[in-house]
Design a protein around this motif. Structure first.
Motif, PDB file in Angstrom:
ATOM      1  N   ALA A 110       1.035  -1.153   0.051  1.00 55.05           N
ATOM      2  CA  ALA A 110      -0.009   0.126   0.042  1.00 55.05           C
ATOM      3  C   ALA A 110       0.808   1.162   0.143  1.00 55.05           C
ATOM      4  O   ALA A 110       0.570   2.308  -0.525  1.00 55.05           O
ATOM      5  CB  ALA A 110      -0.954   0.059   1.171  1.00 55.05           C
ATOM      6  N   GLU A 111       1.982   1.236   0.598  1.00 51.87           N
ATOM      7  CA  GLU A 111       2.963   2.506   0.686  1.00 51.87           C
ATOM      8  C   GLU A 111       3.934   2.332  -0.372  1.00 51.87           C
ATOM      9  O   GLU A 111       4.864   3.249  -0.335  1.00 51.87           O
ATOM     10  CB  GLU A 111       3.424   2.357   2.213  1.00 51.87           C
ATOM     11  N   GLY A 112       3.733   1.573  -1.352  1.00 44.00           N
ATOM     12  CA  GLY A 112       4.608   1.620  -2.457  1.00 44.00           C
ATOM     13  C   GLY A 112       6.090   0.829  -2.461  1.00 44.00           C
ATOM     14  O   GLY A 112       6.679   0.966  -3.104  1.00 44.00           O
ATOM     15  N   GLY A 113       6.075   0.006  -1.322  1.00 40.48           N
ATOM     16  CA  GLY A 113       7.298  -0.787  -0.963  1.00 40.48           C
ATOM     17  C   GLY A 113       7.425  -2.041  -2.249  1.00 40.48           C
ATOM     18  O   GLY A 113       8.377  -2.488  -2.228  1.00 40.48           O
ATOM     19  N   GLY A 114       6.285  -2.586  -2.847  1.00 41.41           N
ATOM     20  CA  GLY A 114       6.161  -3.383  -3.673  1.00 41.41           C
ATOM     21  C   GLY A 114       6.135  -3.417  -5.005  1.00 41.41           C
ATOM     22  O   GLY A 114       6.698  -3.784  -5.955  1.00 41.41           O
ATOM     23  N   GLY A 115       4.949  -2.496  -5.402  1.00 42.00           N
ATOM     24  CA  GLY A 115       4.846  -2.461  -6.925  1.00 42.00           C
ATOM     25  C   GLY A 115       5.317  -1.147  -7.608  1.00 42.00           C
ATOM     26  O   GLY A 115       4.912  -1.008  -8.796  1.00 42.00           O
ATOM     27  N   GLY A 116       6.305  -0.477  -7.055  1.00 44.58           N
ATOM     28  CA  GLY A 116       6.739   0.508  -7.614  1.00 44.58           C
ATOM     29  C   GLY A 116       5.745   1.914  -7.555  1.00 44.58           C
ATOM     30  O   GLY A 116       6.165   2.810  -8.305  1.00 44.58           O
ATOM     31  N   SER A 117       4.646   1.816  -7.012  1.00 44.16           N
ATOM     32  CA  SER A 117       3.811   3.025  -6.626  1.00 44.16           C
ATOM     33  C   SER A 117       4.210   3.671  -5.526  1.00 44.16           C
ATOM     34  O   SER A 117       5.194   3.118  -4.889  1.00 44.16           O
ATOM     35  CB  SER A 117       2.365   2.425  -6.375  1.00 44.16           C
ATOM     36  N   ARG A 118       3.731   4.882  -5.714  1.00 46.45           N
ATOM     37  CA  ARG A 118       4.117   5.800  -4.656  1.00 46.45           C
ATOM     38  C   ARG A 118       3.393   5.937  -3.383  1.00 46.45           C
ATOM     39  O   ARG A 118       2.330   5.588  -3.262  1.00 46.45           O
ATOM     40  CB  ARG A 118       4.102   7.330  -5.138  1.00 46.45           C
ATOM     41  N   SER A 119       4.158   6.202  -2.100  1.00 46.42           N
ATOM     42  CA  SER A 119       3.443   6.038  -1.008  1.00 46.42           C
ATOM     43  C   SER A 119       2.416   7.247  -0.443  1.00 46.42           C
ATOM     44  O   SER A 119       2.588   8.322  -1.606  1.00 46.42           O
ATOM     45  CB  SER A 119       4.578   5.951   0.184  1.00 46.42           C
ATOM     46  N   ARG A 120       1.484   7.356   0.108  1.00 47.67           N
ATOM     47  CA  ARG A 120       0.522   8.475   0.327  1.00 47.67           C
ATOM     48  C   ARG A 120       1.518   9.658   0.650  1.00 47.67           C
ATOM     49  O   ARG A 120       1.037  10.634   0.092  1.00 47.67           O
ATOM     50  CB  ARG A 120      -0.180   8.127   1.726  1.00 47.67           C
ATOM     51  N   THR A 121       2.536   9.688   1.522  1.00 44.29           N
ATOM     52  CA  THR A 121       3.419  10.631   1.888  1.00 44.29           C
ATOM     53  C   THR A 121       4.023  11.215   0.629  1.00 44.29           C
ATOM     54  O   THR A 121       4.166  12.501   0.773  1.00 44.29           O
ATOM     55  CB  THR A 121       4.422  10.228   3.009  1.00 44.29           C
ATOM     56  N   GLU A 122       4.441  10.514  -0.354  1.00 42.81           N
ATOM     57  CA  GLU A 122       5.194  10.862  -1.650  1.00 42.81           C
ATOM     58  C   GLU A 122       4.155  11.692  -2.333  1.00 42.81           C
ATOM     59  O   GLU A 122       4.441  12.784  -2.852  1.00 42.81           O
ATOM     60  CB  GLU A 122       5.837   9.811  -2.245  1.00 42.81           C
ATOM     61  N   VAL A 123       2.893  11.173  -2.275  1.00 45.41           N
ATOM     62  CA  VAL A 123       1.816  11.905  -3.161  1.00 45.41           C
ATOM     63  C   VAL A 123       1.672  13.038  -2.719  1.00 45.41           C
ATOM     64  O   VAL A 123       1.622  14.227  -3.415  1.00 45.41           O
ATOM     65  CB  VAL A 123       0.483  10.977  -3.381  1.00 45.41           C
ATOM     66  N   VAL A 124       1.362  13.228  -1.402  1.00 44.77           N
ATOM     67  CA  VAL A 124       1.050  14.522  -0.638  1.00 44.77           C
ATOM     68  C   VAL A 124       2.260  15.675  -0.977  1.00 44.77           C
ATOM     69  O   VAL A 124       1.939  16.834  -1.492  1.00 44.77           O
ATOM     70  CB  VAL A 124       0.722  14.182   0.707  1.00 44.77           C
ATOM     71  N   ASP A 129       4.242  20.437  -4.294  1.00 48.01           N
ATOM     72  CA  ASP A 129       5.231  20.957  -5.366  1.00 48.01           C
ATOM     73  C   ASP A 129       4.347  21.279  -6.746  1.00 48.01           C
ATOM     74  O   ASP A 129       4.679  22.125  -7.560  1.00 48.01           O
ATOM     75  CB  ASP A 129       6.321  19.913  -5.862  1.00 48.01           C
ATOM     76  N   ALA A 130       3.232  20.458  -6.921  1.00 44.57           N
ATOM     77  CA  ALA A 130       2.743  20.425  -8.374  1.00 44.57           C
ATOM     78  C   ALA A 130       1.768  21.322  -8.310  1.00 44.57           C
ATOM     79  O   ALA A 130       1.502  21.987  -9.505  1.00 44.57           O
ATOM     80  CB  ALA A 130       1.885  18.961  -8.559  1.00 44.57           C
ATOM     81  N   VAL A 131       0.945  21.829  -7.525  1.00 42.82           N
ATOM     82  CA  VAL A 131      -0.061  22.758  -7.508  1.00 42.82           C
ATOM     83  C   VAL A 131       0.416  24.264  -7.488  1.00 42.82           C
ATOM     84  O   VAL A 131       1.489  24.408  -6.862  1.00 42.82           O
ATOM     85  CB  VAL A 131      -1.215  22.682  -6.374  1.00 42.82           C
ATOM     86  N   ASP A 132      -0.368  25.058  -8.243  1.00 42.34           N
ATOM     87  CA  ASP A 132       0.427  26.520  -8.332  1.00 42.34           C
ATOM     88  C   ASP A 132       0.083  27.114  -7.169  1.00 42.34           C
ATOM     89  O   ASP A 132       1.096  28.213  -6.813  1.00 42.34           O
ATOM     90  CB  ASP A 132      -0.571  27.122  -9.490  1.00 42.34           C
ATOM     91  N   ASP A 133      -0.971  27.189  -6.486  1.00 38.87           N
ATOM     92  CA  ASP A 133      -1.303  27.896  -5.032  1.00 38.87           C
ATOM     93  C   ASP A 133      -1.482  26.653  -3.990  1.00 38.87           C
ATOM     94  O   ASP A 133      -2.515  26.158  -3.751  1.00 38.87           O
ATOM     95  CB  ASP A 133      -2.587  28.692  -5.274  1.00 38.87           C
ATOM     96  N   VAL A 140      -4.910  19.154  -0.691  1.00 43.47           N
ATOM     97  CA  VAL A 140      -5.644  17.766  -0.579  1.00 43.47           C
ATOM     98  C   VAL A 140      -6.523  17.399  -1.898  1.00 43.47           C
ATOM     99  O   VAL A 140      -6.512  16.181  -2.073  1.00 43.47           O
ATOM    100  CB  VAL A 140      -6.703  17.934   0.762  1.00 43.47           C
ATOM    101  N   GLU A 141      -6.911  18.223  -2.569  1.00 41.72           N
ATOM    102  CA  GLU A 141      -7.769  18.076  -3.986  1.00 41.72           C
ATOM    103  C   GLU A 141      -6.710  17.131  -5.010  1.00 41.72           C
ATOM    104  O   GLU A 141      -7.182  16.293  -5.539  1.00 41.72           O
ATOM    105  CB  GLU A 141      -8.243  19.294  -4.613  1.00 41.72           C
ATOM    106  N   ARG A 142      -5.516  17.622  -5.130  1.00 37.21           N
ATOM    107  CA  ARG A 142      -4.547  16.869  -6.092  1.00 37.21           C
ATOM    108  C   ARG A 142      -4.353  15.784  -5.352  1.00 37.21           C
ATOM    109  O   ARG A 142      -4.139  14.863  -6.207  1.00 37.21           O
ATOM    110  CB  ARG A 142      -3.395  18.116  -5.935  1.00 37.21           C
TER     111      ARG A 142
END
Length: 176
Positions: A110-124, A129-133, A140-142
């Motif tokens: 679930a945290e990305g340790g297995g399938g190459g996906s990102r953890s929730r912390t990494e996503v947040v 960094d990704a949103v303009d404001d 939270v929306e992103r």
């Protein structure tokens, strides 16, 4: 070596790693690039935790919260107290009749340790960094669009700010 430095544009304080070796440092709030040699150094230490603690104390003093800050234990002492309180996760899971190894494996997936996906912390963190404001609502929306539930995203934002990995000023977040 770590140094707590301040920006002469926006009065932000941040940590600079190895200030003697780096020529420039960029303010994490306003983005201004400073010559490292000219930055005012409020505190220097070989220990990153000590520098983070000093930055926290300086920010508390700047906001008039020195007394409240003095009442709180050092971060390392708080972490030790949490580790010593109650039973550990493995004991709790096994006492509840769950297979702790299976839960660990599911958590890693679930945290990305297995399938190459990102953890929730990494996503947040990436959402900041990704949103303009980078307000809480925008982050939270992103994060929700990237699969992190809104409540979890808010909790992660708070946790990252407490750990000093993010800073919040005037309702806007920045990655440190």
């Amino acid at each position: 070596m770590y140094a707590v430095v301040g920006c002469n544009e926006c009065a932000n304080m941040w940590l600079v790693t190895d200030p003697e070796a780096s020529e420039t440092a960029q303010c994490s709030r306003c983005g201004k690039t400073h010559r490292t040699a000219k930055l005012k150094r409020f505190f220097e230490s070989e220990d990153r935790a000590a520098a983070r603690e000093a930055r926290s104390a300086l920010l508390a003093k700047k906001r008039g919260d020195s007394a409240a800050f003095a009442e709180v234990d050092h971060v390392s002492e708080l972490e030790d107290a949490v580790d010593e309180a109650g039973i550990d996760d493995r004991e709790y899971l096994e006492a509840s009749g769950l297979d702790a190894d299976a839960v660990d494996a599911a958590g890693e997936r679930a945290e990305g340790g297995g399938g190459g996906s990102r953890s929730r912390t990494e996503v947040v963190r990436d959402a900041v960094d990704a949103v303009d404001d980078p307000t809480e609502a925008a982050v939270v929306e992103r994060a929700e669009r990237d699969g992190v539930p809104a409540d979890a995203a808010r909790e992660i934002l708070t946790r990252l700010a407490r750990r000093g990995e993010l800073t919040e000023s005037n309702g806007r977040y920045r990655v440190l």
